[in-house]
Scaffold this motif. Sequence first.
Motif, short mmCIF file in Angstrom:
data_model
loop_
_atom_site.label_atom_id
_atom_site.label_comp_id
_atom_site.label_asym_id
_atom_site.label_seq_id
_atom_site.Cartn_x
_atom_site.Cartn_y
_atom_site.Cartn_z
N ALA A 177 0.83 -1.20 0.00
CA ALA A 177 0.00 0.00 0.00
C ALA A 177 0.87 1.25 0.00
O ALA A 177 1.90 1.30 0.67
CB ALA A 177 -0.92 0.00 1.21
N TRP A 178 0.43 2.24 -0.79
CA TRP A 178 1.08 3.54 -0.88
C TRP A 178 0.01 4.62 -0.83
O TRP A 178 -1.19 4.33 -0.93
CB TRP A 178 1.83 3.70 -2.21
CG TRP A 178 2.87 2.69 -2.53
CD1 TRP A 178 4.22 2.81 -2.37
CD2 TRP A 178 2.66 1.39 -3.13
NE1 TRP A 178 4.86 1.67 -2.80
CE2 TRP A 178 3.94 0.78 -3.27
CE3 TRP A 178 1.54 0.69 -3.55
CZ2 TRP A 178 4.09 -0.49 -3.82
CZ3 TRP A 178 1.69 -0.59 -4.09
CH2 TRP A 178 2.95 -1.16 -4.22
N ALA A 179 0.41 5.86 -0.70
CA ALA A 179 -0.50 6.99 -0.84
C ALA A 179 0.22 8.05 -1.67
O ALA A 179 1.44 8.23 -1.56
CB ALA A 179 -0.91 7.55 0.51
N VAL A 180 -0.55 8.74 -2.50
CA VAL A 180 0.02 9.82 -3.32
C VAL A 180 -0.93 11.01 -3.24
O VAL A 180 -2.14 10.86 -3.37
CB VAL A 180 0.25 9.36 -4.78
CG1 VAL A 180 -1.03 8.82 -5.41
CG2 VAL A 180 0.84 10.49 -5.61
N ARG A 181 -0.36 12.18 -3.03
CA ARG A 181 -1.15 13.40 -2.84
C ARG A 181 -0.66 14.47 -3.81
O ARG A 181 0.53 14.81 -3.83
CB ARG A 181 -1.02 13.89 -1.40
CG ARG A 181 -1.70 15.23 -1.09
CD ARG A 181 -1.39 15.63 0.33
NE ARG A 181 -1.89 16.95 0.67
CZ ARG A 181 -3.09 17.19 1.19
NH1 ARG A 181 -3.90 16.16 1.43
NH2 ARG A 181 -3.47 18.41 1.48
N ASP A 182 -1.58 14.98 -4.63
CA ASP A 182 -1.27 16.06 -5.57
C ASP A 182 0.02 15.78 -6.34
O ASP A 182 0.91 16.63 -6.45
CB ASP A 182 -1.11 17.40 -4.84
CG ASP A 182 -2.37 17.80 -4.09
OD1 ASP A 182 -3.43 17.20 -4.33
OD2 ASP A 182 -2.29 18.71 -3.24
N ILE A 247 -5.14 6.34 -2.25
CA ILE A 247 -4.51 5.17 -1.65
C ILE A 247 -4.36 4.14 -2.76
O ILE A 247 -5.32 3.81 -3.45
CB ILE A 247 -5.36 4.60 -0.51
CG1 ILE A 247 -5.45 5.63 0.63
CG2 ILE A 247 -4.75 3.30 0.01
CD1 ILE A 247 -6.39 5.20 1.75
N VAL A 248 -3.15 3.66 -2.95
CA VAL A 248 -2.84 2.70 -4.02
C VAL A 248 -2.48 1.37 -3.37
O VAL A 248 -1.62 1.31 -2.48
CB VAL A 248 -1.67 3.22 -4.89
CG1 VAL A 248 -1.37 2.23 -6.01
CG2 VAL A 248 -1.99 4.61 -5.44
N ILE A 249 -3.15 0.31 -3.81
CA ILE A 249 -2.95 -1.01 -3.21
C ILE A 249 -2.66 -2.04 -4.29
O ILE A 249 -3.40 -2.14 -5.28
CB ILE A 249 -4.18 -1.46 -2.39
CG1 ILE A 249 -4.39 -0.50 -1.21
CG2 ILE A 249 -4.01 -2.89 -1.89
CD1 ILE A 249 -5.61 -0.81 -0.38
N ALA A 250 -1.58 -2.79 -4.12
CA ALA A 250 -1.28 -3.94 -4.97
C ALA A 250 -1.56 -5.19 -4.16
O ALA A 250 -1.11 -5.32 -3.01
CB ALA A 250 0.18 -3.91 -5.41
N SER A 251 -2.36 -6.12 -4.74
CA SER A 251 -2.75 -7.34 -4.04
C SER A 251 -2.39 -8.55 -4.88
O SER A 251 -2.69 -8.60 -6.08
CB SER A 251 -4.25 -7.35 -3.75
OG SER A 251 -4.61 -6.29 -2.89
#
Length: 270
Positions: A177-182, A247-251
């Motif tokens: 999981a990652w997060a990216v903002r603007d 929120i970016v999720i790789a599963s």
Amino acid sequence: MPKNPDCACPRDCPRHGDCEACITFHKTRPNPPDCMRVKRRPAPRGTGRCLLVAGGPSGDRAGVELKAAPGDLVIACDAGYPAALQLGLKPALAVGDFDSYGGEIAPDVEVVRTPVRKDDTDTMTGLRLGLSRGCRDFVIVGALGGRLDHTVANLQALCWLCTQGARGVILSADNRAWAVRDGALELPRMEGWYLSVFAAGECEGVTLRGVEYPLTGARLSPSMPIGVSNEFSADTARIEVARGTLIVIASRREARDTEKNETAPAGAAE
């Protein structure tokens, strides 16, 4: 004369000798007063990443390989202390209310004890300490797969890191999981993994490239999960958001055969 002439705090401490004022002050802060430390030593600082180990179930971190490089700061949160040792990591700090771990901690590890009744989870306290000691790149392990409320809190913590000019990733056996903002996030192709994006608030200008289901300048809302189960179609996937936080999720498509039924201690997923 100070109220306590044997006070262990430095003479330049504004509360030197006034233990009652000192205790009141430190109740709302992550660091204990100097008189509670076993010995005074320079606080460990990171010049690289912060490797933060939470106390999620062991199956959640099965197969995760994580090595500390020179300059990395390793922080263990509560039951994350024995978990860090199992991963081959040597914590510089152990932090938490220690409701999930009551074992021994090496004498050369700085211990930051927090009250049981507090606003921050142990993981959030660890992130704040990492930021205060110079780290801006966080790798978090043991933060998924336990209690659902703690999992959501840890995903929110990724979003919070973005607001602090930092970035983070949560690693587990079957999920990332990652997060990216603007801004933008690029991920190398991950064979056998799905890629999903979720809006943490209203998001505008969402563009997905290098995936089977691309988007261009889309608007995403937290009330509609339309970004689930995408797939890599190129060597690199690029996720962009002009305004807002994703929120970016790789599963992993097929979960590893780990101890899925393992029960974690009550606060272990913090």
